[in-house]
Design a protein around this motif. Structure first.
Motif, PDB file in Angstrom:
ATOM      1  N   PHE A  60       4.938  -8.780 -10.344  1.00 14.11           N
ATOM      2  CA  PHE A  60       3.512  -8.502 -10.262  1.00 14.11           C
ATOM      3  C   PHE A  60       2.661  -9.773 -10.255  1.00 14.11           C
ATOM      4  CE2 PHE A  60       5.136  -4.397 -11.795  1.00 14.11           C
ATOM      5  CZ  PHE A  60       4.576  -3.573 -10.834  1.00 14.11           C
ATOM      6  N   ASP A  61       3.153 -10.834 -10.869  1.00 17.66           N
ATOM      7  CA  ASP A  61       2.438 -12.108 -10.780  1.00 17.66           C
ATOM      8  C   ASP A  61       2.390 -12.588  -9.336  1.00 17.66           C
ATOM      9  OD1 ASP A  61       1.911 -12.147 -13.453  1.00 17.66           O
ATOM     10  OD2 ASP A  61       3.483 -13.577 -13.989  1.00 17.66           O
ATOM     11  N   GLY A  62       3.486 -12.362  -8.603  1.00 20.61           N
ATOM     12  CA  GLY A  62       3.500 -12.744  -7.192  1.00 20.61           C
ATOM     13  C   GLY A  62       2.476 -11.965  -6.391  1.00 20.61           C
ATOM     14  N   ILE A  63       2.348 -10.669  -6.667  1.00 27.14           N
ATOM     15  CA  ILE A  63       1.379  -9.838  -5.960  1.00 27.14           C
ATOM     16  C   ILE A  63      -0.039 -10.317  -6.231  1.00 27.14           C
ATOM     17  CG2 ILE A  63       0.393  -7.519  -5.858  1.00 27.14           C
ATOM     18  CD1 ILE A  63       3.201  -6.423  -6.271  1.00 27.14           C
ATOM     19  N   ARG A  64      -0.341 -10.613  -7.486  1.00 24.58           N
ATOM     20  CA  ARG A  64      -1.679 -11.094  -7.820  1.00 24.58           C
ATOM     21  C   ARG A  64      -1.951 -12.454  -7.192  1.00 24.58           C
ATOM     22  NH1 ARG A  64      -2.623  -9.993 -14.182  1.00 24.58           N
ATOM     23  NH2 ARG A  64      -0.693 -11.215 -14.326  1.00 24.58           N
ATOM     24  N   ARG A  65      -0.931 -13.302  -7.154  1.00 23.39           N
ATOM     25  CA  ARG A  65      -1.093 -14.618  -6.518  1.00 23.39           C
ATOM     26  C   ARG A  65      -1.357 -14.446  -5.029  1.00 23.39           C
ATOM     27  NH1 ARG A  65       3.250 -17.430  -4.561  1.00 23.39           N
ATOM     28  NH2 ARG A  65       4.646 -16.270  -5.956  1.00 23.39           N
ATOM     29  N   ALA A  66      -0.655 -13.517  -4.391  1.00 23.81           N
ATOM     30  CA  ALA A  66      -0.849 -13.300  -2.957  1.00 23.81           C
ATOM     31  C   ALA A  66      -2.238 -12.763  -2.658  1.00 23.81           C
ATOM     32  CB  ALA A  66       0.209 -12.322  -2.437  1.00 23.81           C
ATOM     33  N   PRO A  71      -9.109  -7.809  -4.303  1.00 30.12           N
ATOM     34  CA  PRO A  71      -8.415  -6.601  -4.745  1.00 30.12           C
ATOM     35  C   PRO A  71      -7.034  -6.495  -4.105  1.00 30.12           C
ATOM     36  CG  PRO A  71     -10.682  -6.096  -4.165  1.00 30.12           C
ATOM     37  CD  PRO A  71     -10.439  -7.508  -3.730  1.00 30.12           C
ATOM     38  N   VAL A  72      -6.057  -6.088  -4.897  1.00 29.78           N
ATOM     39  CA  VAL A  72      -4.693  -5.916  -4.402  1.00 29.78           C
ATOM     40  C   VAL A  72      -4.625  -4.644  -3.560  1.00 29.78           C
ATOM     41  CG1 VAL A  72      -2.315  -5.419  -5.087  1.00 29.78           C
ATOM     42  CG2 VAL A  72      -3.634  -7.169  -6.300  1.00 29.78           C
ATOM     43  N   ASN A  73      -4.021  -4.751  -2.382  1.00 26.23           N
ATOM     44  CA  ASN A  73      -3.835  -3.604  -1.493  1.00 26.23           C
ATOM     45  C   ASN A  73      -2.366  -3.211  -1.466  1.00 26.23           C
ATOM     46  OD1 ASN A  73      -6.560  -3.272  -0.405  1.00 26.23           O
ATOM     47  ND2 ASN A  73      -6.227  -5.270   0.540  1.00 26.23           N
ATOM     48  N   ILE A  74      -2.099  -1.932  -1.730  1.00 26.31           N
ATOM     49  CA  ILE A  74      -0.738  -1.408  -1.767  1.00 26.31           C
ATOM     50  C   ILE A  74      -0.629  -0.265  -0.764  1.00 26.31           C
ATOM     51  CG2 ILE A  74       1.010  -0.272  -3.195  1.00 26.31           C
ATOM     52  CD1 ILE A  74      -0.240  -1.637  -5.621  1.00 26.31           C
ATOM     53  N   LEU A  75       0.464  -0.239  -0.003  1.00 26.01           N
ATOM     54  CA  LEU A  75       0.710   0.826   0.965  1.00 26.01           C
ATOM     55  C   LEU A  75       2.058   1.469   0.674  1.00 26.01           C
ATOM     56  CD1 LEU A  75       0.073   2.390   3.627  1.00 26.01           C
ATOM     57  CD2 LEU A  75       1.274   0.545   4.843  1.00 26.01           C
ATOM     58  N   ALA A  76       2.074   2.799   0.523  1.00 28.80           N
ATOM     59  CA  ALA A  76       3.306   3.563   0.342  1.00 28.80           C
ATOM     60  C   ALA A  76       3.524   4.446   1.558  1.00 28.80           C
ATOM     61  CB  ALA A  76       3.231   4.417  -0.924  1.00 28.80           C
ATOM     62  N   LEU A  77       4.703   4.367   2.159  1.00 27.87           N
ATOM     63  CA  LEU A  77       5.039   5.103   3.381  1.00 27.87           C
ATOM     64  C   LEU A  77       6.143   6.103   3.080  1.00 27.87           C
ATOM     65  CD1 LEU A  77       5.112   1.896   5.542  1.00 27.87           C
ATOM     66  CD2 LEU A  77       3.566   3.792   6.015  1.00 27.87           C
ATOM     67  N   SER A  78       5.881   7.372   3.353  1.00 30.37           N
ATOM     68  CA  SER A  78       6.852   8.418   3.039  1.00 30.37           C
ATOM     69  C   SER A  78       7.875   8.581   4.145  1.00 30.37           C
ATOM     70  CB  SER A  78       6.129   9.754   2.810  1.00 30.37           C
ATOM     71  OG  SER A  78       5.916  10.418   4.046  1.00 30.37           O
ATOM     72  N   GLY A  79       8.902   9.401   3.847  1.00 25.86           N
ATOM     73  CA  GLY A  79       9.832   9.806   4.879  1.00 25.86           C
ATOM     74  C   GLY A  79       9.226  10.883   5.761  1.00 25.86           C
ATOM     75  N   GLY A  80      10.005  11.310   6.775  1.00 22.35           N
ATOM     76  CA  GLY A  80       9.481  12.337   7.667  1.00 22.35           C
ATOM     77  C   GLY A  80      10.208  12.454   8.991  1.00 22.35           C
ATOM     78  N   GLY A  81      11.321  11.739   9.183  1.00 14.10           N
ATOM     79  CA  GLY A  81      12.049  11.844  10.441  1.00 14.10           C
ATOM     80  C   GLY A  81      11.186  11.432  11.624  1.00 14.10           C
ATOM     81  N   SER A  82      11.195  12.249  12.667  1.00 15.63           N
ATOM     82  CA  SER A  82      10.419  11.924  13.863  1.00 15.63           C
ATOM     83  C   SER A  82       8.920  11.921  13.603  1.00 15.63           C
ATOM     84  CB  SER A  82      10.745  12.928  14.974  1.00 15.63           C
ATOM     85  OG  SER A  82      10.451  14.256  14.565  1.00 15.63           O
ATOM     86  N   GLU A  83       8.484  12.541  12.479  1.00 15.76           N
ATOM     87  CA  GLU A  83       7.063  12.548  12.137  1.00 15.76           C
ATOM     88  C   GLU A  83       6.565  11.179  11.682  1.00 15.76           C
ATOM     89  OE1 GLU A  83       6.271  15.755   9.440  1.00 15.76           O
ATOM     90  OE2 GLU A  83       7.199  17.235  10.749  1.00 15.76           O
ATOM     91  N   GLY A  84       7.479  10.227  11.542  1.00 18.23           N
ATOM     92  CA  GLY A  84       7.068   8.854  11.278  1.00 18.23           C
ATOM     93  C   GLY A  84       6.184   8.291  12.370  1.00 18.23           C
TER      94      GLY A  84
END
Length: 437
Positions: A60-66, A71-84
């Protein structure tokens, strides 16, 4: 279809002949086994509290340094097969609208794992991302889902070069990509991919930056194998064996699709138990792209084993994703983070997530891109609840309203018996949903 059914019967009779060899798995769930030459920080079993506490400060120190004070931006990508294809189109639309954040942390599962490196590296990699999700993947992935399952019964673990998913990933995971991820990791940014270790039945989170920083052919091979494993739907694609070493002992671990155990994630499972050990990212922004539908229009299920299995899998994934969203809402609230998500609307015409039909994928890609370009991609938790708690009618891809059009899609106020949404009606494990999200 009749030929495929006959082939299925034939291969079922022959399935017992195939017994691929492998080394034993590590004897304990929490251990020091790692791929040869890679540090322990290369991965984390999501239930390993001791490992999480050991790795969290530097992570987390690396994330804050970056973030360099922003503000820290986080992206979470779900599964979904061809719906990706939806998530791929959404990211490219955000780029074209000049509304795409630079993400300090990107996580991906299954189809989300295929998108994640491109999302992590930014708009310069959009041409490769577009090609990966709009070309005819059926030419790369082979025949129909039924035939792929039948083939796996006879050849459960073919050579890598006989695996069509490996061939597709190998086309896009290049030395240039791995080197770019390594440079971003050196600046503190994090790319995390989830796989399922079938031997221990646990989720494993891989730090792809640590993999990439190792360099050379070993880094490229492991980087590619992790992404292939994360997207290897059991039965449709072969598992991936990852050789690990613990002292003088050498083992094989069997890894498959991350969605077997988690459909989407932001932090390790144990983080929910120890939120005080996560830096208070109070000004952080958390985005989630759900490459699937959180509500489905009813369809008559045919009286066939394949159809029943497919619908059962779909129902299980839907509820697993809803629960993951609830966990994310609660943890983000406790950390004071702003949370936004997007999803494929229930009325969008989806047929079979395992059928990589180029026309369907292109339509879904264009839909995600169009909504992002129009500024109608993101929803709050309350808006996605509102959108999904109202009845929907089937639509065409061209007529489906964007996720961000939650108010328009909801229409007139819901009757009293519909007042509880499909998400908030589930039991919240850590209190109620906070209005500030």
């Amino acid at each position: 279809m009749r030929i495929e059914a006959l082939c299925m019967v034939g291969v079922c009779l022959l399935a017992g002949c195939a017994t691929p060899g492998r080394l034993p798995a590590p004897p304990t769930v929490i251990n020091d086994a790692e791929p040869a030459g890679f540090p322990r920080s290369v991965r984390l079993v999501t239930t390993d509290l001791r490992g999480f506490l050991r790795q969290a400060p530097q992570f987390f120190d690396g994330i804050r340094r970056a973030a360099a004070g922003s503000p820290v931006n986080i992206l979470a990508l779900s599964g979904g097969g061809s719906e990706g294809a939806f998530g791929a189109g959404a990211l490219i639309g955000l780029s074209e609208a000049h509304e795409r954040p630079r993400f300090e942390l990107v996580t991906g599962v299954s189809a989300g794992a295929l998108i994640a490196p491109f999302a992590f590296l930014g708009p310069r990699w959009d041409p490769e991302l577009k090609a990966a999700f709009t070309s005819d993947q059926r030419q790369l992935l082979g025949a129909s889902p039924t035939w792929r399952v039948a083939k796996r019964l006879v050849f459960p673990s073919p050579g890598k070069h006989d695996d069509p998913l490996f061939g597709m990933v190998d086309r896009y995971v290049t030395p240039a990509m791995v080197a770019a991820v390594a440079r971003a990791s050196e600046r503190g940014r994090r790319l995390i991919i989830a796989t399922t270790d079938l031997d221990s039945e646990e989720t494993v989170l891989w730090d792809m930056g640590v993999v990439a920083e190792h360099g050379g052919p070993a880094a490229l091979a492991l980087f590619r194998d992790i992404i292939v494993a994360s997207a290897s739907v059991p039965g449709a694609f072969p598992p991936v064996l990852i050789r690990v070493r613990d002292g003088n002992h050498v083992y094989d671990e069997m890894h498959v699709d991350g969605t077997v155990t988690t459909s989407v994630f932001t932090f390790p499972l144990v983080a929910d138990l120890r939120p005080q050990d996560i830096p208070p990212l109070r000004s952080g922004r958390l985005y989630m792209i759900v490459n699937s539908q959180l509500a489905h229009l009813p369809k008559t299920t045919p009286l066939s084993t394949v159809a029943v299995l497919m619908r059962s899998f779909s129902a299980g994934m839907t509820y697993k994703t809803r629960e993951a969203i609830i966990d994310t809402i609660n943890l983000a609230s406790r950390l004071g983070m702003r949370f936004r998500l997007t999803e494929i609307p229930a009325e969008f015409p989806v047929t079979n997530v395992a059928d990589f039909d180029p026309q369907f994928m292109r339509g879904l890609f264009d839909f995600g891109r169009r909504c992002a370009l129009a500024g109608r991609l993101w929803l709050t938790a309350q808006q996605t609840n509102k959108r999904n708690m109202y009845p929907h009618a089937a639509s065409t891809a061209a007529d489906t309203t964007c996720p961000g059009d939650a108010e328009a899609a909801a229409g007139k106020p819901a009757p009293p018996q519909r007042a509880t949404s499909i998400i908030t009606s589930l039991r919240l494990r850590n209190g109620s949903v906070h209005g500030g999200l």
